[in-house]
Write a protein that holds these residues in place. Sequence first.
Motif, PDB file in Angstrom:
ATOM      1  N   PRO A   1      -1.241  11.773  -1.575  1.00 18.52           N
ATOM      2  CA  PRO A   1      -1.082  10.488  -1.991  1.00 18.52           C
ATOM      3  C   PRO A   1       0.154   9.789  -1.578  1.00 18.52           C
ATOM      4  O   PRO A   1       0.337   8.746  -1.029  1.00 18.52           O
ATOM      5  CB  PRO A   1      -0.728  10.407  -3.532  1.00 18.52           C
ATOM      6  N   GLU A   2       1.272  10.639  -1.232  1.00 21.25           N
ATOM      7  CA  GLU A   2       2.608  10.037  -0.513  1.00 21.25           C
ATOM      8  C   GLU A   2       2.543   9.481   0.974  1.00 21.25           C
ATOM      9  O   GLU A   2       3.160   8.689   1.159  1.00 21.25           O
ATOM     10  CB  GLU A   2       3.797  11.086  -0.679  1.00 21.25           C
ATOM     11  N   GLU A   3       1.356   9.768   1.248  1.00 16.53           N
ATOM     12  CA  GLU A   3       1.227   9.525   2.753  1.00 16.53           C
ATOM     13  C   GLU A   3      -0.096   8.462   2.961  1.00 16.53           C
ATOM     14  O   GLU A   3      -0.325   8.229   4.149  1.00 16.53           O
ATOM     15  CB  GLU A   3       1.231  10.791   3.804  1.00 16.53           C
ATOM     16  N   CYS A   4      -0.690   8.006   1.850  1.00 12.67           N
ATOM     17  CA  CYS A   4      -1.802   7.224   1.928  1.00 12.67           C
ATOM     18  C   CYS A   4      -1.465   5.658   2.014  1.00 12.67           C
ATOM     19  O   CYS A   4      -0.499   5.491   1.406  1.00 12.67           O
ATOM     20  CB  CYS A   4      -2.682   7.409   0.690  1.00 12.67           C
ATOM     21  N   ALA A   5      -2.055   4.987   2.677  1.00 16.54           N
ATOM     22  CA  ALA A   5      -1.957   3.566   2.972  1.00 16.54           C
ATOM     23  C   ALA A   5      -3.318   2.658   3.065  1.00 16.54           C
ATOM     24  O   ALA A   5      -4.364   3.407   3.411  1.00 16.54           O
ATOM     25  CB  ALA A   5      -0.859   3.331   4.183  1.00 16.54           C
ATOM     26  N   VAL A   6      -3.157   1.458   2.814  1.00 14.67           N
ATOM     27  CA  VAL A   6      -4.272   0.698   3.146  1.00 14.67           C
ATOM     28  C   VAL A   6      -3.849  -0.336   4.125  1.00 14.67           C
ATOM     29  O   VAL A   6      -2.687  -0.767   4.108  1.00 14.67           O
ATOM     30  CB  VAL A   6      -4.609  -0.334   1.793  1.00 14.67           C
ATOM     31  N   PHE A   7      -4.755  -0.498   5.290  1.00 12.05           N
ATOM     32  CA  PHE A   7      -4.362  -1.319   6.217  1.00 12.05           C
ATOM     33  C   PHE A   7      -4.773  -2.725   6.031  1.00 12.05           C
ATOM     34  O   PHE A   7      -5.988  -3.053   5.561  1.00 12.05           O
ATOM     35  CB  PHE A   7      -4.948  -0.823   7.744  1.00 12.05           C
ATOM     36  N   GLN A   8      -4.091  -3.839   6.120  1.00 10.18           N
ATOM     37  CA  GLN A   8      -4.383  -5.204   5.741  1.00 10.18           C
ATOM     38  C   GLN A   8      -4.138  -5.922   7.024  1.00 10.18           C
ATOM     39  O   GLN A   8      -3.276  -5.627   7.786  1.00 10.18           O
ATOM     40  CB  GLN A   8      -3.478  -5.775   4.610  1.00 10.18           C
ATOM     41  N   CYS A   9      -4.942  -7.109   7.005  1.00  9.39           N
ATOM     42  CA  CYS A   9      -4.747  -8.078   7.995  1.00  9.39           C
ATOM     43  C   CYS A   9      -3.516  -9.005   7.758  1.00  9.39           C
ATOM     44  O   CYS A   9      -3.136  -9.132   6.750  1.00  9.39           O
ATOM     45  CB  CYS A   9      -5.869  -9.190   7.900  1.00  9.39           C
ATOM     46  N   ARG A  10      -2.706  -8.968   8.922  1.00  8.94           N
ATOM     47  CA  ARG A  10      -1.441  -9.565   8.877  1.00  8.94           C
ATOM     48  C   ARG A  10      -1.518 -10.918   8.600  1.00  8.94           C
ATOM     49  O   ARG A  10      -0.711 -11.736   7.745  1.00  8.94           O
ATOM     50  CB  ARG A  10      -0.653  -9.691  10.334  1.00  8.94           C
ATOM     51  N   GLY A  11      -2.801 -11.781   8.770  1.00  5.95           N
ATOM     52  CA  GLY A  11      -2.888 -13.051   8.648  1.00  5.95           C
ATOM     53  C   GLY A  11      -3.226 -13.484   7.279  1.00  5.95           C
ATOM     54  O   GLY A  11      -2.616 -14.558   6.384  1.00  5.95           O
ATOM     55  N   CYS A  12      -4.079 -12.693   6.469  1.00  8.58           N
ATOM     56  CA  CYS A  12      -4.632 -13.094   5.280  1.00  8.58           C
ATOM     57  C   CYS A  12      -4.429 -11.988   3.994  1.00  8.58           C
ATOM     58  O   CYS A  12      -4.922 -12.117   3.050  1.00  8.58           O
ATOM     59  CB  CYS A  12      -5.972 -13.818   5.249  1.00  8.58           C
ATOM     60  N   ARG A  13      -4.400 -10.875   4.718  1.00  9.05           N
ATOM     61  CA  ARG A  13      -4.223  -9.540   3.791  1.00  9.05           C
ATOM     62  C   ARG A  13      -5.463  -8.863   3.168  1.00  9.05           C
ATOM     63  O   ARG A  13      -5.195  -8.206   2.298  1.00  9.05           O
ATOM     64  CB  ARG A  13      -3.061  -9.742   2.683  1.00  9.05           C
ATOM     65  N   ALA A  14      -6.450  -9.269   4.028  1.00 14.08           N
ATOM     66  CA  ALA A  14      -7.695  -8.717   3.782  1.00 14.08           C
ATOM     67  C   ALA A  14      -7.369  -6.925   4.065  1.00 14.08           C
ATOM     68  O   ALA A  14      -6.996  -6.779   5.034  1.00 14.08           O
ATOM     69  CB  ALA A  14      -8.763  -9.186   4.614  1.00 14.08           C
ATOM     70  N   VAL A  15      -8.237  -6.428   3.349  1.00 13.51           N
ATOM     71  CA  VAL A  15      -8.438  -4.965   3.594  1.00 13.51           C
ATOM     72  C   VAL A  15      -9.308  -4.459   4.691  1.00 13.51           C
ATOM     73  O   VAL A  15     -10.318  -4.966   4.390  1.00 13.51           O
ATOM     74  CB  VAL A  15      -8.590  -4.069   2.285  1.00 13.51           C
ATOM     75  N   LEU A  16      -8.565  -3.886   5.701  1.00 21.40           N
ATOM     76  CA  LEU A  16      -9.394  -3.490   6.821  1.00 21.40           C
ATOM     77  C   LEU A  16      -9.734  -2.132   6.926  1.00 21.40           C
ATOM     78  O   LEU A  16     -10.871  -1.860   7.594  1.00 21.40           O
ATOM     79  CB  LEU A  16      -8.741  -4.045   8.100  1.00 21.40           C
ATOM     80  N   GLY A  17      -8.877  -1.287   6.280  1.00 20.35           N
ATOM     81  CA  GLY A  17      -9.171   0.266   6.223  1.00 20.35           C
ATOM     82  C   GLY A  17      -8.221   0.782   5.698  1.00 20.35           C
ATOM     83  O   GLY A  17      -7.354   0.394   4.932  1.00 20.35           O
ATOM     84  N   ASP A  18      -8.069   2.378   5.914  1.00 23.80           N
ATOM     85  CA  ASP A  18      -7.007   3.148   4.982  1.00 23.80           C
ATOM     86  C   ASP A  18      -6.728   4.277   5.885  1.00 23.80           C
ATOM     87  O   ASP A  18      -7.477   4.852   6.940  1.00 23.80           O
ATOM     88  CB  ASP A  18      -7.623   3.402   3.562  1.00 23.80           C
ATOM     89  N   SER A  19      -5.633   4.905   5.350  1.00 22.00           N
ATOM     90  CA  SER A  19      -5.283   6.203   6.182  1.00 22.00           C
ATOM     91  C   SER A  19      -6.025   7.202   6.158  1.00 22.00           C
ATOM     92  O   SER A  19      -5.852   8.401   7.076  1.00 22.00           O
ATOM     93  CB  SER A  19      -3.787   6.262   5.966  1.00 22.00           C
ATOM     94  N   LEU A  20      -7.078   7.305   5.186  1.00 15.58           N
ATOM     95  CA  LEU A  20      -7.864   8.574   4.893  1.00 15.58           C
ATOM     96  C   LEU A  20      -8.647   8.622   6.276  1.00 15.58           C
ATOM     97  O   LEU A  20      -9.409   9.665   6.648  1.00 15.58           O
ATOM     98  CB  LEU A  20      -8.848   8.377   3.676  1.00 15.58           C
ATOM     99  N   HIS A  21      -9.136   7.612   6.705  1.00 15.34           N
ATOM    100  CA  HIS A  21     -10.027   7.302   8.101  1.00 15.34           C
ATOM    101  C   HIS A  21      -9.039   7.341   9.256  1.00 15.34           C
ATOM    102  O   HIS A  21      -9.784   7.193  10.510  1.00 15.34           O
ATOM    103  CB  HIS A  21     -10.976   6.344   7.892  1.00 15.34           C
TER     104      HIS A  21
END
Length: 123
Positions: A1-21
Amino acid sequence: PEECAVFQCRGCRAVLGDSLHLCAQEERRLGLLACLRVTRDVACEESQLIGLEGALLGCTFNALSCRSCGLTVGFVLYSAFSDLAYLRGFFCFFKDSILCYLLENKMVIEASKVKFPVLSLKE
């Protein structure tokens, strides 16, 4: 969990992916994160483009964009020279186009400032 992240669009913050993939990160020339899977908020353009300059010179790829705001966030490499061939078929996000929401800290920071564990697809 300490290295998990969610990737978001810089423009609108929509969720695009995550660090699990997350499969790889390329720092030097392209500054990108390569993922195996992305969310439905990522649109892969049907038409292929050919890189005319820079690190993608001579490569064929499909652009990735955010479905919510239309910002170009990366690409899927279709054909490339041997130095980038390991990225073919992966969803490659430009670090400059995304933000990372760190789950442990509950903070949003620029993807270019995040260091994930070393992953190598080249081998």
